[in-house]
Design an enzyme around this catalytic site. Structure first.
Site, PDB file in Angstrom:
ATOM      1  N   GLY A  53       0.826  -1.205   0.000  1.00 33.70           N
ATOM      2  CA  GLY A  53       0.000   0.000   0.000  1.00 33.70           C
ATOM      3  C   GLY A  53       0.854   1.246   0.000  1.00 33.70           C
ATOM      4  O   GLY A  53       2.023   1.222   0.391  1.00 33.70           O
ATOM      5  N   GLY A  55       0.469   5.900   0.089  1.00 31.50           N
ATOM      6  CA  GLY A  55      -0.396   7.053   0.260  1.00 31.50           C
ATOM      7  C   GLY A  55       0.432   8.291   0.476  1.00 31.50           C
ATOM      8  O   GLY A  55       1.649   8.298   0.251  1.00 31.50           O
ATOM      9  N   PHE A  57       1.344   9.567   3.151  1.00 29.18           N
ATOM     10  CA  PHE A  57       2.302   9.399   4.250  1.00 29.18           C
ATOM     11  C   PHE A  57       3.561   8.661   3.812  1.00 29.18           C
ATOM     12  O   PHE A  57       4.623   8.805   4.408  1.00 29.18           O
ATOM     13  CB  PHE A  57       1.648   8.612   5.393  1.00 29.18           C
ATOM     14  N   GLY A  58       3.472   7.797   2.810  1.00 24.90           N
ATOM     15  CA  GLY A  58       4.592   6.956   2.424  1.00 24.90           C
ATOM     16  C   GLY A  58       4.100   5.592   1.972  1.00 24.90           C
ATOM     17  O   GLY A  58       3.015   5.473   1.408  1.00 24.90           O
ATOM     18  N   ASN A  59       4.882   4.550   2.234  1.00 26.27           N
ATOM     19  CA  ASN A  59       4.559   3.199   1.771  1.00 26.27           C
ATOM     20  C   ASN A  59       4.405   2.222   2.931  1.00 26.27           C
ATOM     21  O   ASN A  59       5.002   2.406   3.996  1.00 26.27           O
ATOM     22  CB  ASN A  59       5.655   2.678   0.837  1.00 26.27           C
ATOM     23  N   VAL A  60       3.611   1.172   2.684  1.00 30.43           N
ATOM     24  CA  VAL A  60       3.476   0.078   3.640  1.00 30.43           C
ATOM     25  C   VAL A  60       3.966  -1.201   2.973  1.00 30.43           C
ATOM     26  O   VAL A  60       3.551  -1.516   1.851  1.00 30.43           O
ATOM     27  CB  VAL A  60       2.013  -0.090   4.107  1.00 30.43           C
ATOM     28  N   ASP A 173      -9.761  10.486   9.974  1.00 28.72           N
ATOM     29  CA  ASP A 173      -9.648   9.984   8.604  1.00 28.72           C
ATOM     30  C   ASP A 173     -10.316   8.615   8.466  1.00 28.72           C
ATOM     31  O   ASP A 173      -9.745   7.671   7.924  1.00 28.72           O
ATOM     32  CB  ASP A 173      -8.179   9.914   8.184  1.00 28.72           C
TER      33      ASP A 173
END
Length: 403
Positions: A53, A55, A57-60, A173
């Site tokens: 994933g 977004g 914010f960054g990556n997962v 959110d």
């Protein structure tokens, strides 16, 4: 020892203590302190193969560990944290968030120097997000009972943030991509990057810049900058409608008409004709239409204009659970329900003819003066209507953590 020498050593000791005081104590917080090398090994050096994933914010990444098994590693963008203290505050906050319906923080990685890193490590949730099911990715769908149970579980998790932690936490959110689906199809609320402390004592609200996702933002919050737990309730009301209809929060057709799911679903729910808006997948199986109608009615109560007239999240899950307990043990056959086969056919044709939903959206942030478009993300649809502009505000790269 000379007085001046003693004084210098004493001051040095106090400075050293002050620096140590701010550091994270993993053992005290019941977390694991991962090294960057451990995380690199677990994710094959943060390879695309392990990416699950991404977004604003960054990556997962999905990481595989010898002892801990599979975990989710949240690697933020370089600008995500403005300071080390901000990262540490988030870790301390999340270490206190323990609930079966909230994604749990397992540990963190904090390193300085050339290989500086600020990374969070969460439990890994196996069945993707609620958004996958609403969009029908890979042919995924949910039964009516699974939808109600997911709503109950997610509501319990959010209620815990509002009432089970002091001071309370407002998520800010709540949206389908932030509700993950566990192995037993239980809901787990995730992504606490925008959380804020809620009002305390006699406070009715906290003042906050507007942050969230288009289609799920409470218009009352957008207009007043007053953040309360009812802000999350509004977002959850939108999700209840999406669970019924499998439709984007905001949809723009080729004719440029813009429809929010609230305005689209309200007429049918208010006259009791849930079959007019229900997901076609539910019309092709045995479904408790009365339960779906009650969930829709509850969703509309969650999005009323005046925040204090909305139910609390505890009232939401309790009402859903009570109605589910009254539902028949076995599914209700379609021919015994009060809508006609013609209405089923029309609903299936209507939904099957809909073009594939575009879930891309423009992300904007309020700076107290005006709006500035600058990012692209998921979960809803961009639109230009001035009358609906408050629905177009979304997350930026900043987030606030309780101090």
């Amino acid at each position: 020892m000379a007085p001046k020498t003693f004084k210098r050593k004493l001051c040095a000791s106090f400075k050293s203590y002050g620096k140590q005081k701010g550091k994270l104590n993993a053992e005290k917080m019941n977390l694991k302190h991962f090294s960057l090398e451990e995380l690199q090994r677990a994710t094959k050096n943060f390879s695309q193969e392990c990416l699950v994933g991404s977004g604003a914010f960054g990556n997962v990444y999905r990481g595989t560990f010898h002892l801990e098994g599979t975990l989710a590693i949240k690697k933020p963008n370089a600008e995500q944290y403005t300071s080390t203290d901000e990262f540490r505050n988030e870790v301390r906050l999340l270490s206190k968030v323990k609930h079966n319906n909230l994604v749990g923080l397992v540990g963190f990685c904090e390193e300085t120097g050339p290989k500086a890193a600020k990374i969070l490590v969460y439990e890994y949730v196996t069945n993707g997000s609620l958004l996958d099911y609403i969009m029908g990715r890979g042919g995924r769908s949910l039964t009516w009972r699974q939808r109600v149970n997911i709503a109950i579980g997610a509501a319990k998790g959010i209620a815990h943030l509002h009432e089970g932690i002091h001071p309370s936490i407002i998520h800010r959110d709540i949206k389908p991509s932030n509700i993950l689906i566990g192995e037993g199809f239980e809901a787990k609320v995730s992504d606490f990057g925008l959380v804020r402390s809620g009002p305390v004592g006699d406070q009715s609200h906290v003042s906050s810049l507007v942050k969230g996702t288009p289609g799920y933002l409470d218009p009352a919050y957008c207009a007043s900058f007053h953040l309360t737990p009812f802000t999350d309730v509004y977002s959850f009301g939108v999700i209840l409608l999406q669970l019924i209809a499998a439709r984007p929060a905001v949809e723009s057709s080729r004719s440029s008409t813009i429809s929010h799911i609230i305005n689209w679903a309200r007429p049918s729910i208010e006259k009791g004709c849930i079959e007019e808006i229900i997901d076609a997948n539910l019309l092709l199986e045995e479904c408790n239409m009365e339960m779906m109608l009650k969930m829709g009615q509850l969703g509309l109560r969650c999005v009323v204009q005046v925040p204090r007239e909305r139910p609390t999240m505890s009232q939401v899950w309790q009402e859903l659970e009570a109605n589910l307990n009254l539902a028949p043990e076995y599914p209700i056959p379609l021919d015994s329900q009060r809508f006609s086969s013609r209405s089923i056919h029309e609903s299936v044709i209507r939904i099957s003819n809909q073009s594939e939903h575009d879930y891309s959206q423009s992300i904007v942030s309020i700076d107290g003066i005006g709006l500035q478009r600058f990012h692209v993300d998921m979960d809803s649809v961009s639109f230009q209507s001035a009358s609906l502009r408050c629905l177009e505000m979304s997350i930026d790269d900043d987030f606030s953590i309780p101090r």
